[in-house]
Enzyme design. Structure first.
Site, PDB file in Angstrom:
ATOM      1  N   ASP A  20      80.034  38.832  48.849  1.00  7.42           N
ATOM      2  CA  ASP A  20      78.885  39.292  48.067  1.00  7.42           C
ATOM      3  C   ASP A  20      77.565  38.798  48.654  1.00  7.42           C
ATOM      4  O   ASP A  20      77.339  37.582  48.732  1.00  7.42           O
ATOM      5  CB  ASP A  20      79.068  38.754  46.640  1.00  7.42           C
ATOM      6  CG  ASP A  20      78.309  39.538  45.592  1.00  7.42           C
ATOM      7  OD1 ASP A  20      77.508  40.402  45.954  1.00  7.42           O
ATOM      8  OD2 ASP A  20      78.532  39.273  44.406  1.00  7.42           O
ATOM      9  N   ASP A  21      76.732  39.731  49.079  1.00  5.79           N
ATOM     10  CA  ASP A  21      75.365  39.390  49.522  1.00  5.79           C
ATOM     11  C   ASP A  21      75.352  38.546  50.795  1.00  5.79           C
ATOM     12  O   ASP A  21      74.517  37.644  50.937  1.00  5.79           O
ATOM     13  CB  ASP A  21      74.600  38.650  48.427  1.00  5.79           C
ATOM     14  CG  ASP A  21      74.037  39.567  47.360  1.00  5.79           C
ATOM     15  OD1 ASP A  21      74.471  40.726  47.282  1.00  5.79           O
ATOM     16  OD2 ASP A  21      73.163  39.120  46.587  1.00  5.79           O
ATOM     17  N   CYS A  23      75.327  45.808  45.356  1.00  6.98           N
ATOM     18  CA  CYS A  23      76.613  45.367  44.801  1.00  6.98           C
ATOM     19  C   CYS A  23      77.423  46.498  44.162  1.00  6.98           C
ATOM     20  O   CYS A  23      78.491  46.863  44.642  1.00  6.98           O
ATOM     21  CB  CYS A  23      76.378  44.281  43.758  1.00  6.98           C
ATOM     22  SG  CYS A  23      75.391  42.886  44.313  1.00  6.98           S
ATOM     23  N   ARG A  78      80.829  48.677  45.566  1.00  9.68           N
ATOM     24  CA  ARG A  78      82.143  48.504  44.957  1.00  9.68           C
ATOM     25  C   ARG A  78      82.702  49.831  44.473  1.00  9.68           C
ATOM     26  O   ARG A  78      83.898  50.114  44.623  1.00  9.68           O
ATOM     27  CB  ARG A  78      82.033  47.488  43.809  1.00  9.68           C
ATOM     28  CG  ARG A  78      81.798  46.105  44.310  1.00  9.68           C
ATOM     29  CD  ARG A  78      81.133  45.171  43.297  1.00  9.68           C
ATOM     30  NE  ARG A  78      80.452  44.127  44.050  1.00  9.68           N
ATOM     31  CZ  ARG A  78      81.056  43.043  44.539  1.00  9.68           C
ATOM     32  NH1 ARG A  78      82.342  42.844  44.294  1.00  9.68           N
ATOM     33  NH2 ARG A  78      80.380  42.166  45.248  1.00  9.68           N
ATOM     34  N   LYS A 102      85.031  39.662  41.305  1.00 10.50           N
ATOM     35  CA  LYS A 102      83.921  40.355  40.641  1.00 10.50           C
ATOM     36  C   LYS A 102      84.198  41.857  40.525  1.00 10.50           C
ATOM     37  O   LYS A 102      84.483  42.524  41.510  1.00 10.50           O
ATOM     38  CB  LYS A 102      82.641  40.104  41.445  1.00 10.50           C
ATOM     39  CG  LYS A 102      81.446  40.952  41.071  1.00 10.50           C
ATOM     40  CD  LYS A 102      80.240  40.522  41.887  1.00 10.50           C
ATOM     41  CE  LYS A 102      79.139  41.557  41.865  1.00 10.50           C
ATOM     42  NZ  LYS A 102      77.933  41.133  42.598  1.00 10.50           N
ATOM     43  N   HIS A 115      82.025  44.455  38.255  1.00 12.45           N
ATOM     44  CA  HIS A 115      80.657  44.959  38.355  1.00 12.45           C
ATOM     45  C   HIS A 115      80.537  46.471  38.522  1.00 12.45           C
ATOM     46  O   HIS A 115      79.655  46.977  39.206  1.00 12.45           O
ATOM     47  CB  HIS A 115      79.904  44.251  39.500  1.00 12.45           C
ATOM     48  CG  HIS A 115      78.411  44.257  39.313  1.00 12.45           C
ATOM     49  ND1 HIS A 115      77.523  44.159  40.361  1.00 12.45           N
ATOM     50  CD2 HIS A 115      77.657  44.357  38.187  1.00 12.45           C
ATOM     51  CE1 HIS A 115      76.284  44.188  39.909  1.00 12.45           C
ATOM     52  NE2 HIS A 115      76.339  44.303  38.587  1.00 12.45           N
ATOM     53  N   HIS A 153      76.581  35.097  46.840  1.00 19.20           N
ATOM     54  CA  HIS A 153      75.559  35.587  45.912  1.00 19.20           C
ATOM     55  C   HIS A 153      74.937  34.404  45.154  1.00 19.20           C
ATOM     56  O   HIS A 153      75.636  33.462  44.803  1.00 19.20           O
ATOM     57  CB  HIS A 153      76.225  36.557  44.928  1.00 19.20           C
ATOM     58  CG  HIS A 153      75.281  37.383  44.121  1.00 19.20           C
ATOM     59  ND1 HIS A 153      74.424  36.853  43.181  1.00 19.20           N
ATOM     60  CD2 HIS A 153      75.070  38.729  44.091  1.00 19.20           C
ATOM     61  CE1 HIS A 153      73.737  37.826  42.609  1.00 19.20           C
ATOM     62  NE2 HIS A 153      74.108  38.976  43.149  1.00 19.20           N
ATOM     63  N   ASP A 204      79.468  43.391  50.723  1.00 17.56           N
ATOM     64  CA  ASP A 204      79.036  44.545  49.926  1.00 17.56           C
ATOM     65  C   ASP A 204      77.632  45.022  50.247  1.00 17.56           C
ATOM     66  O   ASP A 204      77.246  46.129  49.886  1.00 17.56           O
ATOM     67  CB  ASP A 204      79.170  44.260  48.425  1.00 17.56           C
ATOM     68  CG  ASP A 204      78.239  43.164  47.926  1.00 17.56           C
ATOM     69  OD1 ASP A 204      77.644  42.437  48.748  1.00 17.56           O
ATOM     70  OD2 ASP A 204      78.117  43.027  46.689  1.00 17.56           O
ATOM     71  N   ASN A 205      76.819  44.198  50.878  1.00 17.19           N
ATOM     72  CA  ASN A 205      75.487  44.617  51.337  1.00 17.19           C
ATOM     73  C   ASN A 205      74.969  43.583  52.319  1.00 17.19           C
ATOM     74  O   ASN A 205      75.626  42.568  52.582  1.00 17.19           O
ATOM     75  CB  ASN A 205      74.494  44.800  50.179  1.00 17.19           C
ATOM     76  CG  ASN A 205      74.500  43.708  49.140  1.00 17.19           C
ATOM     77  OD1 ASN A 205      74.918  43.929  48.002  1.00 17.19           O
ATOM     78  ND2 ASN A 205      74.051  42.513  49.500  1.00 17.19           N
ATOM     79  N   LYS A 256      69.373  43.771  51.678  1.00 18.13           N
ATOM     80  CA  LYS A 256      69.959  44.388  50.494  1.00 18.13           C
ATOM     81  C   LYS A 256      68.890  45.216  49.783  1.00 18.13           C
ATOM     82  O   LYS A 256      67.747  44.793  49.685  1.00 18.13           O
ATOM     83  CB  LYS A 256      70.465  43.263  49.578  1.00 18.13           C
ATOM     84  CG  LYS A 256      70.896  43.682  48.181  1.00 18.13           C
ATOM     85  CD  LYS A 256      71.261  42.442  47.371  1.00 18.13           C
ATOM     86  CE  LYS A 256      71.642  42.769  45.938  1.00 18.13           C
ATOM     87  NZ  LYS A 256      72.016  41.548  45.189  1.00 18.13           N
TER      88      LYS A 256
END
Length: 534
Positions: free
Chosen positions: A13-14, A51, A55, A108, A110, A200, A304-305, A371
Site C-alpha cells: 500500500d502506497d 488505493c 483493488r 485491507k 477498501h 501507508h 497499489d499506487n 499517487k
C-alpha cells in the site's frame, strides 16, 4: 493429486517504484529479493494511481469505473460513483471458488462503502471463504479500527494484545491459512489475497525495525535519488538514456532542509514498515515450502499506487477518526497527535503522520508525480512474479507493459478457470486485460492499449507512446522508449499532432465505454456535500 496451481497475490500500500532492494532501493527486502531471483521482475507494470480503484481493478479484471469505484468508497451518486464493488462484476475469488478453489484473504479490503456493517460488498460475500483484516482504507497499526474476521468486528483482539502489530497479524493470518489448508484440503488448490497496509500512513513501526535504518538516509533525498538511479541502471531496470527527473519544485534541496533529524526519522520509519512486511512475506514463503506448495504456487507481488506525497495537517484528525482510519486515543487512553509537525517524532501510537512529498519523490525515482496522478510516478509499480513450475528464466527482467486488468486474465489462463458472462443473475462484462503468461517466456508486443483515469488525470498508452494529462491541464505526449521519465513533451510538435488527436479520440471512446464520469460532475457533488455539512 492437485495439479492446478495455487495463486497468491501480495499487494502492498502506497509504496514507490524503487523502494525495495531488487528494484534499486535501500530498504532491506531479502524475501522479495528471493522471489525476484527465483522469478521475474516486470519493469513496466502499472497500477491505477489510488488505493480503492487499484483493488477493484485487480480483483475483477475490469477498469475501476466499471466496478462502481472510480475514486474511493464514497457514495457520490447521482453525479458520481457508487463507491461499492458492483454486483455486475466478479472477483477472482468468486471465479476460482466456482472452480473448486478454497479462497482466503488477509489484509485491507477498501472496496465497500459500509465500513462497520456487513454488506454484499464485503469479502465473505464476494467469494472469500475466510477473511481477516480491515474494511477501511488505513489504520492505526497497533489498534486498527474496522478490524474484522469474516463478518465480525474483532478490534478487541488488538486492544487486548500488547504485542499486536497489524503487519505481523496480516502475515500470520496468511501463514495460518496455508497451514490449515495443507492439513484439511490437500487435494484442493487455493487462492490467497494478502493485502498489507504497509507502508501507508500513519508512520507506525517497531523500535527494532526502525533501529536498522538509523543514519541510512542521512545523505538526503538529492544524493539518494541519484544513487538509486545508478543501481537501477546497473540492474537493468532503467534505461541509461532516461534522465532522472528534477527534484519536485515543492521540495527543498536537502542542504536547505531545516529539520533534517525529523525528516530522516520519517524515512527510517517508512523503511521499517516495508522491512517488517518483508519479514512477514518470508514467513509466508517458508510455510509454502514446509507444506510442499511453493513450486506450484503462482505468486504475484505489487503495489497499489506510487509513492504517496500526502501531507497530514496538524489538528484533531476529525476526518480521519470519522472515516474509520484512525482513533483519537491510544489503547491506554492517551491522545493521538495528528499531523506532520517537526519536533513531534513519529513511530509510536501517540502520533499519526506521513513521510511527505520529499521522500515520496525519492520513492518514485526516477519518475515524477505521485499517487493520484497517472504520470509514471503515480502508476508505476514494482512487479514480481514467482512460479517455479512455470517460470524457467529465473531472475530475468521483462519490459513488456501491463496493468492491473491483466491479473484476472493471467489467473484464468494459469488455472484454466472459466470467466462467466452471468453471475448470481447479473450480467458480467468481459474482462479488459490480457494474460501475462506469454511474457513469462519472453518480452512481446502489447496487443491492447492501456488506459487510466483518476480524478480527471488521464492517460492512454499505445506501444511506445503515452498521452497523459494532469487535470485540468492539456494533453502531453511522451515517447516512453526514449523518455520514460516524461521530460520531453512532444504534444505540440507538428509531427505528432495527428497522433495526439488519434490517441485522445481512443481515450474518449474508452472513457465513454467504461463509464468514466467527468471530473466536473464529481467536483459538483463534492461542493454540494460541503454546503450540506457546513
Amino acid at each position: 493429486m492437485q495439479k492446478r496451481p495455487n495463486v497468491l497475490i501480495i499487494l502492498n500500500d502506497d509504496m514507490g517504484y524503487s523502494d525495495i532492494g531488487c528494484f534499486g532501493g535501500e530498504i532491506q527486502t531479502p524475501n522479495l529479493d528471493r522471489l525476484a531471483d527465483g522469478g521475474l521482475r516486470l519493469t513496466q507494470f502499472y497500477n491505477t494511481a489510488r488505493c480503492s480503484p487499484s483493488r477493484a481493478s485487480l480483483l475483477t479484471g475490469l477498469h475501476p469505473h466499471q466496478t462502481g469505484i472510480g475514486i474511493l468508497v464514497d457514495d457520490q451518486r447521482p453525479e458520481g460513483y457508487a463507491g461499492n464493488l458492483s454486483a455486475n462484476c466478479v472477483t477472482v475469488a468468486e471465479v476460482l471458488r466456482e472452480e473448486g478453489y478454497r479462497t482466503y484473504m488477509s489484509g485491507k479490503w477498501h472496496v465497500a462503502t459500509s465500513k462497520t456493517e456487513p454488506t454484499d460488498t464485503w469479502p465473505k460475500q464476494r467469494g472469500f471463504d475466510k477473511y481477516y483484516g480491515i474494511i477501511a482504507g488505513s489504520a492505526n497499526y497497533f489498534y486498527p479500527v474496522t478490524l474484522t474476521r469474516d463478518n465480525e468486528n474483532i478490534e478487541h483482539e488488538a486492544l487486548n494484545d500488547p504485542e499486536f502489530y497489524f503487519t505481523d497479524a496480516i502475515a500470520d493470518e496468511a501463514v495460518g491459512y496455508i497451514r490449515e489448508h495443507a492439513s484439511k484440503y490437500p487435494e484442493q488448490p487455493f487462492f490467497l489475497y494478502t493485502a498489507f497496509t504497509s507502508p501507508h500512513w500513519p508512520l507506525h513501526a517497531l523500535p527494532e525495525d526502525i533501529a536498522r535504518y538509523k543514519g541510512r538516509f542521512s545523505n538526503g533525498w538529492d544524493r539518494l535519488r541519484k544513487e538509486r538511479l545508478e543501481r537501477m541502471i546497473e540492474k537493468g531496470i532503467i534505461d541509461p538514456k532516461w534522465r532522472l527527473s528534477e527534484r519536485d519544485p515543492a521540495a527543498p534541496a536537502w542542504e536547505d532542509e531545516e529539520h533534517k533529524e525529523y525528516r530522516e526519522l520519517c524515512m527510517e520509519i517508512y523503511a521499517a514498515q516495508i522491512d517488517r512486511m518483508d519479514q512477514g512475506i518470508g514467513r509466508i514463503i517458508r510455510q509454502l515450502e514446509e507444506s510442499g506448495q511453493l513450486d506450484n504456487t503462482l505468486i504475484m507481488f505489487l503495489s497499489d499506487n506510487g509513492g504517496c506525497a500526502e501531507e497530514l495537517a496538524p489538528g484533531p484528525g476529525t476526518n480521519l477518526v470519522r472515516g474509520k482510519s484512525a482513533r483519537a486515543e491510544t489503547k491506554k487512553g492517551e491522545p493521538v497527535l495528528f499531523g506532520n509537525t517537526p519536533g513531534i517524532m513519529p513511530g509510536g501510537e501517540t502520533t499519526y503522520q506521513s513521510y511527505g512529498l520529499c521522500w515520496a519523490n525519492m520513492s518514485n525515482t526516477p519518475f515524477r508525480l505521485y499517487k493520484h496522478w497517472v504520470h509514471e510516478g503515480g502508476i508505476s509499480t514494482p512487479f514480481i512474479a514467482h512460479w517455479p513450475e512455470r517460470i524457467k528464466d529465473q531472475g530475468a527482467l521483462r519490459h513488456t507493459p501491463g496493468q492491473l486488468t491483466d491479473i484476472m486474465a493471467t489467473i484464468l489462463e494459469a488455472t484454466g478457470a472459466n470467466y462467466p458472462s452471468e453471475f448470481n443473475g447479473n450480467t458480467i462484462p468481459a474482462f479488459e486485460g490480457q494474460s501475462l503468461l506469454p511474457v513469462f517466456d519472453g518480452d512481446a508486443e502489447r496487443e491492447k492499449p492501456l488506459f487510466w483515469e483518476h480524478e480527471g488525470n488521464s492517460a492512454v498508452r499505445i506501444g511506445k507512446w503515452k498521452l497523459v494529462r494532469k487535470y485540468p491541464g492539456a494533453w502531453e505526449l511522451y515517447d516512453i522508449e526514449a523518455d520514460r521519465t516524461e521530460l520531453h513533451n512532444l504534444a505540440d510538435s507538428d509531427e505528432q499532432k495527428a497522433r495526439v488527436l488519434d490517441m485522445s479520440l481512443q481515450y474518449e471512446a474508452w472513457a465513454s465505454r467504461c463509464g468514466v464520469i467527468p471530473r466536473e460532475s464529481i467536483l459538483k457533488w463534492m461542493e454540494s456535500k460541503k454546503k450540506v455539512n457546513s
